[in-house]
Design a protein around this motif. Structure first.
Motif, short mmCIF file in Angstrom:
data_model
loop_
_atom_site.label_atom_id
_atom_site.label_comp_id
_atom_site.label_asym_id
_atom_site.label_seq_id
_atom_site.Cartn_x
_atom_site.Cartn_y
_atom_site.Cartn_z
N GLN A 150 16.88 -7.42 5.64
CA GLN A 150 16.26 -8.59 6.08
C GLN A 150 15.96 -9.48 5.47
O GLN A 150 16.28 -11.08 5.73
N ILE A 151 16.11 -9.68 3.31
CA ILE A 151 15.79 -10.38 2.28
C ILE A 151 17.20 -10.25 1.70
O ILE A 151 17.22 -8.99 1.16
N VAL A 152 18.27 -11.34 1.16
CA VAL A 152 19.22 -11.43 0.33
C VAL A 152 19.47 -12.31 -0.73
O VAL A 152 19.25 -13.69 -0.61
N SER A 153 19.61 -12.01 -1.81
CA SER A 153 19.20 -12.57 -3.40
C SER A 153 20.59 -12.62 -3.58
O SER A 153 20.65 -11.54 -4.09
N ILE A 154 21.35 -13.90 -3.69
CA ILE A 154 22.94 -13.51 -4.38
C ILE A 154 22.99 -14.29 -5.47
O ILE A 154 22.44 -15.33 -5.83
N GLN A 155 23.16 -14.35 -6.81
CA GLN A 155 23.80 -15.02 -7.33
C GLN A 155 25.11 -14.63 -7.97
O GLN A 155 25.96 -13.83 -8.08
N GLU A 156 25.28 -15.97 -8.14
CA GLU A 156 27.21 -16.29 -8.70
C GLU A 156 28.13 -15.69 -8.18
O GLU A 156 28.65 -15.15 -8.17
N CYS A 157 27.71 -16.72 -6.65
CA CYS A 157 28.29 -16.97 -5.47
C CYS A 157 29.48 -17.98 -5.56
O CYS A 157 29.15 -19.59 -5.47
N ASP A 158 30.66 -17.87 -5.87
CA ASP A 158 31.44 -18.65 -6.20
C ASP A 158 31.98 -18.67 -4.70
O ASP A 158 31.28 -18.77 -3.28
N SER A 159 33.23 -20.23 -4.61
CA SER A 159 33.10 -20.64 -2.86
C SER A 159 34.25 -19.68 -2.11
O SER A 159 33.37 -20.02 -1.00
N ALA A 160 34.66 -18.63 -2.41
CA ALA A 160 34.64 -17.66 -1.64
C ALA A 160 33.79 -17.02 -0.71
O ALA A 160 33.49 -16.77 -0.08
N CYS A 161 32.92 -16.61 -1.67
CA CYS A 161 31.76 -16.05 -1.23
C CYS A 161 30.74 -16.78 -0.46
O CYS A 161 30.39 -16.74 0.36
N ALA A 162 30.56 -18.50 -1.14
CA ALA A 162 30.04 -19.34 0.29
C ALA A 162 30.82 -19.25 1.30
O ALA A 162 29.72 -19.61 2.63
N ASP A 163 31.80 -19.12 1.24
CA ASP A 163 33.12 -19.58 2.66
C ASP A 163 32.37 -18.34 3.38
O ASP A 163 32.61 -18.05 4.91
N ASP A 181 26.39 -24.61 -3.86
CA ASP A 181 27.14 -24.21 -4.14
C ASP A 181 27.76 -24.77 -5.37
O ASP A 181 26.90 -25.49 -6.07
N GLY A 182 28.52 -24.25 -6.16
CA GLY A 182 28.62 -24.54 -7.54
C GLY A 182 30.00 -23.99 -7.62
O GLY A 182 30.84 -22.82 -7.37
N ARG A 183 30.34 -24.08 -9.29
CA ARG A 183 31.66 -23.14 -9.90
C ARG A 183 31.05 -21.93 -9.83
O ARG A 183 29.55 -21.72 -9.71
N PRO A 184 31.63 -20.71 -10.08
CA PRO A 184 31.94 -19.35 -10.09
C PRO A 184 30.98 -18.60 -10.07
O PRO A 184 30.26 -18.04 -10.03
N ALA A 185 29.44 -19.24 -11.55
CA ALA A 185 28.54 -18.70 -12.70
C ALA A 185 27.76 -19.28 -12.28
O ALA A 185 26.59 -19.04 -11.76
N GLU A 186 27.61 -20.27 -11.13
CA GLU A 186 26.53 -21.53 -10.70
C GLU A 186 26.11 -21.49 -9.75
O GLU A 186 25.47 -21.47 -8.59
N GLY A 187 27.42 -21.16 -8.44
CA GLY A 187 26.37 -20.42 -7.14
C GLY A 187 25.65 -19.72 -6.86
O GLY A 187 25.43 -18.09 -7.45
N SER A 188 24.75 -19.60 -5.87
CA SER A 188 23.82 -18.64 -5.61
C SER A 188 23.42 -18.93 -4.36
O SER A 188 23.24 -19.97 -3.65
N ALA A 189 22.68 -18.28 -3.23
CA ALA A 189 22.02 -18.11 -2.61
C ALA A 189 20.62 -17.03 -1.97
O ALA A 189 20.84 -16.10 -2.58
N LEU A 190 20.57 -17.78 -1.24
CA LEU A 190 19.08 -17.03 -0.18
C LEU A 190 19.17 -16.62 1.25
O LEU A 190 19.52 -17.70 2.12
#
Length: 341
Positions: A150-163, A181-190
């Motif tokens: 139900q909850i997902v914490s993602i680190q190092e989410c690049d642009s392809a991941c964000a898409d 969004d951010g550079r490959p190592a900077e992106g994260s998502a919740l």
């Protein structure tokens, strides 16, 4: 026929030979003794820093991450000290062994008995994964479909991941989300199946978004963790960002709090223990898995360190935890079932 003087002379020669042999025996393997002393000295410094409740300076924090594995070189040093017949080295080695064993004791509390059978306000599943610049995205998506957290914490989410997280399928499964969004190592998502409000972000070089979810009628604070690693010669950002996570944890009041992600630190780091000391608990520790390595994935679980964690406040109790291997990343993912009381 020997005279008395000749016999005494022979005895003196025998005694001198035995004495010389003894001195040679006592000096056997000087190289082994030196190597053993160097190993013990190298291990004693981080152990002393650990005992002082500090992280020290480079390379001590990097060594502390692998403190459980101090046992192997310590045993080798003890063997070298024994072969070299150096009693003081043996005592030193035993002291290092005892100190390492002492610090291997798990830090934090265990899950209360009977939590699975007690009525809670809600039960849900959390997944955290460092994708290593998006490399593990296919395995993440497959796991999300299979395990349905139900909850997902993602680190190092690049642009392809964000898409990928913005596709109709993922939007339907997780209508509530915060994507930084951010550079490959900077992106994260919740990602969340629960409504998210009060969105925020802990300041850091690598994105650490957060929000408040409505779960079981309670407001539950959710936070992605991804502080900078303790790079050689540059420990400042690591300490500062873990300190900010500590401040976030301490600011929760009575609201349930969950912090999940790549903390780039283990329970042997004082900066990480300071986060726990705010009242949070490590779910892996609570379930008896506090020493399960998550990084580097190429050698874990036989060898590595646990730097990926799901931390919870007292209102959240873990029921089960599983460490998952994803292709394309140097981290193992962590899946935890929680009950909210």
């Amino acid at each position: 026929m020997y005279t008395g003087a000749e016999a005494r002379g022979d005895r003196r020669e025998d005694q001198e030979r035995h004495s010389a042999a003894g001195r040679r025996t006592g000096r056997r393997h000087p190289v082994l003794a030196t190597l053993a002393a160097l190993v013990l000295a190298g291990l004693s410094v981080p152990l002393a820093v650990r005992a002082a409740g500090s992280d020290g300076v480079t390379p001590v924090p990097q060594l502390l991450a692998f403190l459980p594995w101090f046992l192997a070189p310590t045993w080798l040093a003890l063997l070298g000290a024994a072969l070299a017949r150096r009693p003081l080295l043996l005592v030193w080695g035993l002291a290092v062994l005892a100190a390492t064993g002492w610090f291997l004791q798990p830090y934090g509390s265990t899950a209360p008995d009977g939590a699975a059978g007690r009525q809670g306000k809600a039960q849900f599943r959390v997944l955290t994964s460092n994708l290593q610049r998006g490399g593990a995205l296919p395995d993440l998506l497959e796991t999300v479909r299979r395990e349905r957290p139900q909850i997902v914490s993602i680190q190092e989410c690049d642009s392809a991941c964000a898409d990928a997280l913005r596709t109709p399928e993922l939007r339907k499964a997780y209508p509530h989300r915060v994507i930084a969004d951010g550079r490959p190592a900077e992106g994260s998502a919740l990602l969340s199946v629960y409504p998210l409000g009060e969105k925020s972000e802990v300041p850091a070089r690598l994105a650490m978004p957060g929000a408040v979810a409505k779960i079981g009628g309670e407001e539950v604070r959710l936070q992605v963790a991804h502080p900078m690693p303790p790079d050689l010669g540059e420990l400042g950002p690591w300490r500062t960002e873990l300190g900010r996570l500590r401040s976030y944890a301490a600011s929760g009041g009575d609201r349930p709090t969950l912090i999940a992600g790549d903390f780039n630190s283990s329970a042997d780091h004082a900066a990480f223990r300071a986060v726990l000391d705010t009242g949070l608990h490590d779910t892996a520790r609570m379930l008896g898995q506090s020493r399960t390595p998550t990084w580097p994935a190429t050698t874990a679980p036989p060898l590595g360190t646990q730097i990926d964690h799901v931390l919870v406040s007292r209102q959240l109790v873990p029921l089960e935890a599983k460490f998952l291997d994803f292709a394309g990343t140097d981290h193992r993912a962590l899946l935890v079932d929680l009950k909210l009381f």
